[in-house]
Every structure is written in structure tokens, then in C-alpha cells.
Write an enzyme that holds these catalytic residues in place. Structure first.
Site, PDB file in Angstrom:
ATOM      1  N   GLU A 264       0.877  -1.182   0.000  1.00 53.12           N
ATOM      2  CA  GLU A 264       0.000   0.000   0.000  1.00 53.12           C
ATOM      3  C   GLU A 264       0.903   1.217   0.000  1.00 53.12           C
ATOM      4  OE1 GLU A 264      -3.106  -0.174  -0.424  1.00 53.12           O
ATOM      5  OE2 GLU A 264      -3.370  -2.319  -0.120  1.00 53.12           O
ATOM      6  N   CYS A 298      -1.959   9.068   2.102  1.00 57.83           N
ATOM      7  CA  CYS A 298      -1.621   8.450   0.810  1.00 57.83           C
ATOM      8  C   CYS A 298      -2.609   8.858  -0.257  1.00 57.83           C
ATOM      9  CB  CYS A 298      -1.598   6.943   0.973  1.00 57.83           C
ATOM     10  SG  CYS A 298      -3.093   6.298   1.715  1.00 57.83           S
TER      11      CYS A 298
HETATM   12  P1  NAD Z   1       8.493   4.784   4.548  1.00 63.24           P
HETATM   13  O1  NAD Z   1       8.427   4.018   3.289  1.00 63.24           O
HETATM   14  O2  NAD Z   1       9.590   5.752   4.735  1.00 63.24           O
HETATM   15  O3  NAD Z   1       8.561   3.804   5.800  1.00 63.24           O
HETATM   16  C1  NAD Z   1       7.564   2.836   6.043  1.00 63.24           C
HETATM   17  C2  NAD Z   1       8.116   1.725   6.905  1.00 63.24           C
HETATM   18  O4  NAD Z   1       9.121   1.000   6.205  1.00 63.24           O
HETATM   19  C3  NAD Z   1       8.760   2.185   8.194  1.00 63.24           C
HETATM   20  O5  NAD Z   1       8.275   1.348   9.233  1.00 63.24           O
HETATM   21  C4  NAD Z   1      10.235   1.948   7.952  1.00 63.24           C
HETATM   22  O6  NAD Z   1      10.956   1.691   9.122  1.00 63.24           O
HETATM   23  C5  NAD Z   1      10.206   0.716   7.076  1.00 63.24           C
HETATM   24  N1  NAD Z   1      11.393   0.474   6.242  1.00 63.24           N
HETATM   25  C6  NAD Z   1      12.286   1.367   5.754  1.00 63.24           C
HETATM   26  N2  NAD Z   1      13.208   0.728   4.976  1.00 63.24           N
HETATM   27  C7  NAD Z   1      12.879  -0.592   4.977  1.00 63.24           C
HETATM   28  C8  NAD Z   1      13.409  -1.754   4.346  1.00 63.24           C
HETATM   29  N3  NAD Z   1      14.471  -1.699   3.540  1.00 63.24           N
HETATM   30  N4  NAD Z   1      12.801  -2.938   4.564  1.00 63.24           N
HETATM   31  C9  NAD Z   1      11.699  -3.030   5.351  1.00 63.24           C
HETATM   32  N5  NAD Z   1      11.155  -1.969   5.974  1.00 63.24           N
HETATM   33  C10 NAD Z   1      11.725  -0.759   5.787  1.00 63.24           C
HETATM   34  O7  NAD Z   1       7.058   5.497   4.674  1.00 63.24           O
HETATM   35  P2  NAD Z   1       6.571   6.608   5.690  1.00 63.24           P
HETATM   36  O8  NAD Z   1       7.306   7.883   5.423  1.00 63.24           O
HETATM   37  O9  NAD Z   1       6.543   6.082   7.073  1.00 63.24           O
HETATM   38  O10 NAD Z   1       5.043   6.756   5.240  1.00 63.24           O
HETATM   39  C11 NAD Z   1       4.632   7.617   4.226  1.00 63.24           C
HETATM   40  C12 NAD Z   1       4.384   6.881   2.929  1.00 63.24           C
HETATM   41  O11 NAD Z   1       3.407   5.857   3.144  1.00 63.24           O
HETATM   42  C13 NAD Z   1       3.801   7.772   1.846  1.00 63.24           C
HETATM   43  O12 NAD Z   1       4.408   7.486   0.614  1.00 63.24           O
HETATM   44  C14 NAD Z   1       2.340   7.380   1.832  1.00 63.24           C
HETATM   45  O13 NAD Z   1       1.679   7.648   0.624  1.00 63.24           O
HETATM   46  C15 NAD Z   1       2.397   5.933   2.141  1.00 63.24           C
HETATM   47  N6  NAD Z   1       1.111   5.453   2.659  1.00 63.24           N
HETATM   48  C16 NAD Z   1       0.334   4.632   1.879  1.00 63.24           C
HETATM   49  C17 NAD Z   1      -0.922   4.212   2.326  1.00 63.24           C
HETATM   50  C18 NAD Z   1      -1.805   3.329   1.498  1.00 63.24           C
HETATM   51  O14 NAD Z   1      -2.688   2.685   2.062  1.00 63.24           O
HETATM   52  N7  NAD Z   1      -1.631   3.242   0.194  1.00 63.24           N
HETATM   53  C19 NAD Z   1      -1.373   4.634   3.581  1.00 63.24           C
HETATM   54  C20 NAD Z   1      -0.564   5.470   4.335  1.00 63.24           C
HETATM   55  C21 NAD Z   1       0.680   5.861   3.871  1.00 63.24           C
END
Ligand code: NAD
Length: 492
Positions: A264, A298
Site C-alpha cells: 500500500e 496516501c
Molecule cells: P516509509 O516508506 O519511509 O517507511 C515505512 C516503513 O518502512 C517504516 O516502518 C520503515 O521503518 C520501514 N522500512 C524502511 N526501509 C525498509 C526496508 N528496507 N525494509 C523493510 N522496511 C523498511 O514510509 P513513511 O514515510 O513512514 O510513510 C509515508 C508513505 O506511506 C507515503 O508514501 C504514503 O503515501 C504511504 N502510505 C500509503 C498508504 C496506502 O494505504 N496506500 C497509507 C498510508 C501511507
């Protein structure tokens, strides 16, 4: 559940004291790296937490594996009751959950109450009910080479790694673990390191609930822990919410074990204003929607495509609507725009604005009240005079910044709306439903709202195409992400 001034006064300084991980139904002192958690409104460190060591990740996966057999064999009714016991505890402790969200994310209290706590619990109860559903499909007879009959039933995929982003810590977690548990899977949940406190608190409720030990394990940690978890041979499925950049890494990491993923990811969702619309009637709703949670959503509908004949009226109505944006203390119930999560993210958002202005873009509408002295705020702005290829038009900004582009006819609006790498959501403002549907059916988006609304129903799918992700959450579609179909055939 209603938030009064007294309740706010009583809970506004609350920060969960829970620091233990929840592994195998027990509190476990974390042994990994330590970091500070900030309140983005006060800029203060509100907690110092320690993450799971890699051995503790192994331990959590083992606990989930041990719990999987008995949990998956329980009846739907039993699983429903156990999941509902967690929902009951969340309802009982809703004020603590709410305070934790407001203090670690900076989400305005009324939004956090409605969109996280109330909606989250409602969705969890829907998922609990879904555990009881019989999904067997009776295919009937098939006579080649011999007469046979077939059914298709389902079995749970196994141990799920659920990794979430920072912006809505409670409901993003529920969307994953609620569906996985309903399907008969067990879960290791890893929240964003920037907002771990609500999930740690949830862990305490999990330990008190009737969920069997090990069914829902909660660990915290940074990217290294996420990488280890998502590439672990003991995991059967990875469900991730976050950025497309990390989503791509997760997919590669999960590929090591040929594990399935649900992703997502982000969006750059279009908000189309078709000719013939009464722009004044929805301007407030529209502008408060894309700027919700300071644009950290998002499905923020921040690419505004407006028919050229309505453009001037649209801007005039928008100027009125911008007066409804109140930037400030998220604990003030009148506030609808709080701070951004961290100063580097604020700088990134401001960078988009500066670059757009340098490239000839214009700030057409802007909140100009002075920002609070403390807190990582950005005043909402509507940018215009930009080509569709500009970075501010194409990339997810994740802040209170929208762009507006005029279009000549509806075909051009549809073309522009679909001219993006993402495909998460869209809204069509239409003079009548038939025209709204005609346009909606031509959009590459996982959700299309017509004339506002904007709710995420527990029974409707949510997710996107392209760089917005893979698979769906919520509804029956969200449950099926955690089930494998099984064809059973017998000779008659
Ligand atoms: P992010 O991608 O920076 O981090 C998300 C998670 O991934 C964190 O828990 C982080 O620790 C983890 N992570 C980082 N590197 C990793 C790796 N290599 N392997 C596994 N895990 C890893 O996202 P964010 O800044 O926390 O959230 C914002 C983003 O989320 C925006 O792009 C937003 O659009 C998206 N989002 C999508 C939805 C949806 O349902 N489509 C909902 C909410 C947010």
C-alpha cells in the site's frame, strides 16, 4: 466516545509508558538499537525507545509460527470473539490511544479521534465478523476425463510480516493485522520508528486480550529490522504500507523467499472539477480534504484539475475555503492542520514549493497566518502555473501543498488524471452522477469518489495500481490477500 474540553485537558500530556515488545503474548525488554521519539508539535523528545534485536525478530517469528497451527484451526466464531476482545479493550482505552497518536504524529485531535480510533475500531470489528464467513465455492461437475465434482476453499498463508508507515499508526496497523487474523494467519507487526508509541501501547492491550499468545506480536525497529523481517525465511507474506521507494525494496527482499507481498504505497491523486459544477458548494470540503493531516495521507487528492471556464470562480471559492484552514496546536479541536512529522520532512516539502516558484509556478492561494514558534509546520499552499511535467505535479509531496491545472475538455481531464505513475485514488466533482460515473469508469485508480464523501468503508477494497502498490486492503479483498485458494476435486 466523544471528546470534550475536560477530556482533552486530562489526556493532552499523556505519553504511553510501554516500552516492552510483545512476543508470544509476553512483554519482552527490547535489546536492539535505541532512539528518540519526538512530539512534532513541541519539538520535544517524548520518549526514548529501544528496538528489537535481530534475535528478537527471530523470536517473534517463531512465536507467530508456533501460534499459527492452533489459531488457524480455531473456528471463525472463536477467532471473531478473540479479535473483538481486543476491539473492546481499544474502546475502553481509546483516550490513551488517541493521546498517543496526537502526541507522536501531530494529527489534529478531532481527526485522530474520527479517522484513527473510531474508524480503526469499527474496521477491526468488521474484520472480526469476516472471520466467520464460509468462503467455499462449489464449482459443480466437470466430466473430462472422468466425472468429478469440485469445491474451492481457502487456507491461511501463514506468518505475516506487517510493516506500517508513520502517518496513521493505528488504523494502518489494524487494516493489516485485523484482516490477517480474521483469515487465520498470525502476525509480526512493525510500526514506523518515528511513531512507535501507539503500537507499543496496542501491544499492552494485545497481552490483556483473549488473543492466544503469539498470534499478534509487536516489535519496533528501524529499516534494518524491517529488512531482516521482510526477507526472513520464517515469514510467508509481507504486507507493507509506506513509500513506493521502500515498497520496491520490500518486494525485492520478499522475493528472496518467493513470498507474496501486499504493498500500500503512495499516490498523486487527481481531484477533477468537471464543467457545470457549482464550485462554491464544495470548495471548503475539497480543500480541507487534500490538506487533511497536513497532507500526510496516501490518498491526498492534491492534484486539482479544473475546467478552464471554472478556473477563476474556483480560485475565488478557494480563497474563501482557505480561511477555514486553521494551522496550529493539534490539541485545539478547531485546528485542522497540524505539523509535519520531522524537520527534514518539512524542509523537503518547503523544497517542493521553492522549486515550483523558481520554475515560474505561482502560490495562488496560501494560508498566511504566522506559524507557531515551535513545531514543524508548513502553511497550506495551492500552486499553479506549472506544467503537468513539473516535479510538484508528478511526485508525492506528503505535505499541505496542492497543485491546480486547468483543462479544456473532459477527455483532457481524464488523460491528465491518468498521466501519473501512481493509481491510488481520485475524486470527480460532477454536475450529475451519470457524468461523474462516466468519468470515474475511465480512471486508473483503486478508489474513485464522486462529489466528495471520501470514507474508507470496511467492506470496500483500498489500494492502487502502478507505483501505488500491489493488492488491496479492507473488505473481502483485504481478507483474501491472506488466504490461499485450495481446489478440492473428487470423482463421482
Ligand atoms: P516509509 O516508506 O519511509 O517507511 C515505512 C516503513 O518502512 C517504516 O516502518 C520503515 O521503518 C520501514 N522500512 C524502511 N526501509 C525498509 C526496508 N528496507 N525494509 C523493510 N522496511 C523498511 O514510509 P513513511 O514515510 O513512514 O510513510 C509515508 C508513505 O506511506 C507515503 O508514501 C504514503 O503515501 C504511504 N502510505 C500509503 C498508504 C496506502 O494505504 N496506500 C497509507 C498510508 C501511507
Amino acid at each position: 466516545m466523544a471528546i470534550s474540553a475536560e477530556t482533552i485537558a486530562a489526556i493532552r500530556d499523556y505519553v504511553p509508558g510501554v516500552r516492552d515488545l510483545t512476543i508470544g503474548g509476553r512483554p519482552v525488554e527490547p535489546a536492539g538499537e535505541q532512539w528518540d521519539v519526538y512530539n512534532p508539535t513541541t519539538e520535544e523528545v517524548i520518549a526514548t525507545v529501544r528496538g528489537a534485536s535481530l534475535e528478537q525478530v527471530d523470536q517473534a517469528i517463531r512465536a507467530a509460527r508456533d501460534a499459527f497451527g492452533p489459531w488457524s484451526r480455531m473456528s471463525g466464531e472463536e477467532r471473531c470473539a478473540a479479535i473483538n476482545s481486543l476491539a473492546d479493550l481499544m474502546e475502553e482505552r481509546w483516550e490513551k490511544l488517541l493521546a498517543s497518536i496526537v502526541n507522536e504524529v501531530g494529527t489534529p485531535v478531532s481527526l485522530a479521534e474520527f479517522l484513527q480510533v473510531k474508524m480503526g475500531i469499527g474496521h477491526l470489528r468488521w474484520q472480526a465478523e469476516a472471520a466467520k464467513k464460509d468462503r467455499t465455492v462449489h464449482l459443480g461437475s466437470y466430466d473430462i476425463p472422468v466425472p468429478t465434482m469440485s469445491d474451492v476453499d481457502h487456507f491461511p498463508v501463514g506468518v505475516v510480516a506487517a510493516i506500517t508507515g508513520y502517518n496513521y499508526p493505528l488504523n494502518l496497523a489494524i487494516f493489516k493485522f485485523g484482516a490477517a487474523l480474521a483469515a487465520g494467519c498470525t502476525v509480526v507487526l512493525l510500526p514506523s520508528p518515528r511513531t512507535p508509541l501507539t503500537t507499543l501501547l496496542l501491544g499492552e492491550l494485545v497481552r490483556e486480550s483473549d488473543l492466544p499468545d503469539g498470534v499478534l506480536n509487536i516489535i519496533i525497529g528501524g529499516a534494518d529490522v524491517g529488512q531482516y523481517l521482510s526477507s526472513h525465511a520464517g515469514v510467508d507474506k509481507v504486507s507493507f504500507t509506506g513509500s513506493d521507494a521502500v515498497g520496491a525494496k520490500i518486494m525485492a527482499q520478499a522475493a528472496a523467499n518467493l513470498n507474496g507481498v501486499t504493498l500500500e504505497l503512495g499516490g498523486k491523486s487527481a481531484n477533477i472539477v468537471l464543467p457545470g459544477c457549482e464550485v462554491e458548494s464544495f470548495a471548503v470540503d475539497m480543500h480541507l480534504r487534500w490538506s487533511r493531516n497536513a497532507g500526510q495521507g496516501c490518498a491526498a487528492l492534491a492534484r486539482l484539475l479544473v475546467h478552464e471556464d471554472l478556473y477563476e470562480r474556483f480560485l475565488a471559492a478557494g480563497a474563501e475555503a482557505f480561511k477555514h484552514m486553521k494551522v496550529g496546536d493539534p490539541w485545539d479541536p478547531a485546528t485542522n492542520i497540524g505539523p509535519l512529522i520531522r524537520p527534514d520532512h518539512r524542509d523537503r516539502v518547503n523544497g517542493f514549493i521553492t522549486e515550483a516558484l523558481e520554475q515560474g509556478g505561482k502560490a495562488l492561494l496560501q494560508v498566511e497566518t504566522p506559524l507557531p514558534e515551535k513545531g514543524w509546520y508548513v502553511n497550506p499552499v495551492l500552486l499553479g502555473n506549472l506544467p503537468h511535467s513539473a516535479r510538484a505535479v508528478q511526485e508525492e509531496i506528503f505535505g499541505p501543498v496542492a497543485v491546480v491545472l486547468p483543462f479544456r475538455d473532459t477527455d483532457e481531464a481524464i488523460r491528465l488524471a491518468n498521466d501519473t505513475a501512481y493509481g491510488l485514488a481520485a475524486n470527480v466533482w460532477a454536475p450529475d452522477l451519470a457524468e461523474g460515473r462516466r468519468v470515474a469508469e475511465q480512471l486508473r485508480a483503486g478508489t474513485v469518489w464522486i462529489n466528495g464523501g471520501g470514507a474508507m468503508r470496511p467492506d470496500a477494497p483500498f489500494g492502487g495500481a502502478g507505483r501505488s502498490g500491489v493488492g488491496r486492503e479492507l473488505g473481502e479483498w483485504g481478507i483474501l490477500e491472506f488466504l490461499e485458494p485450495r481446489h478440492i476435486q473428487w470423482v463421482v
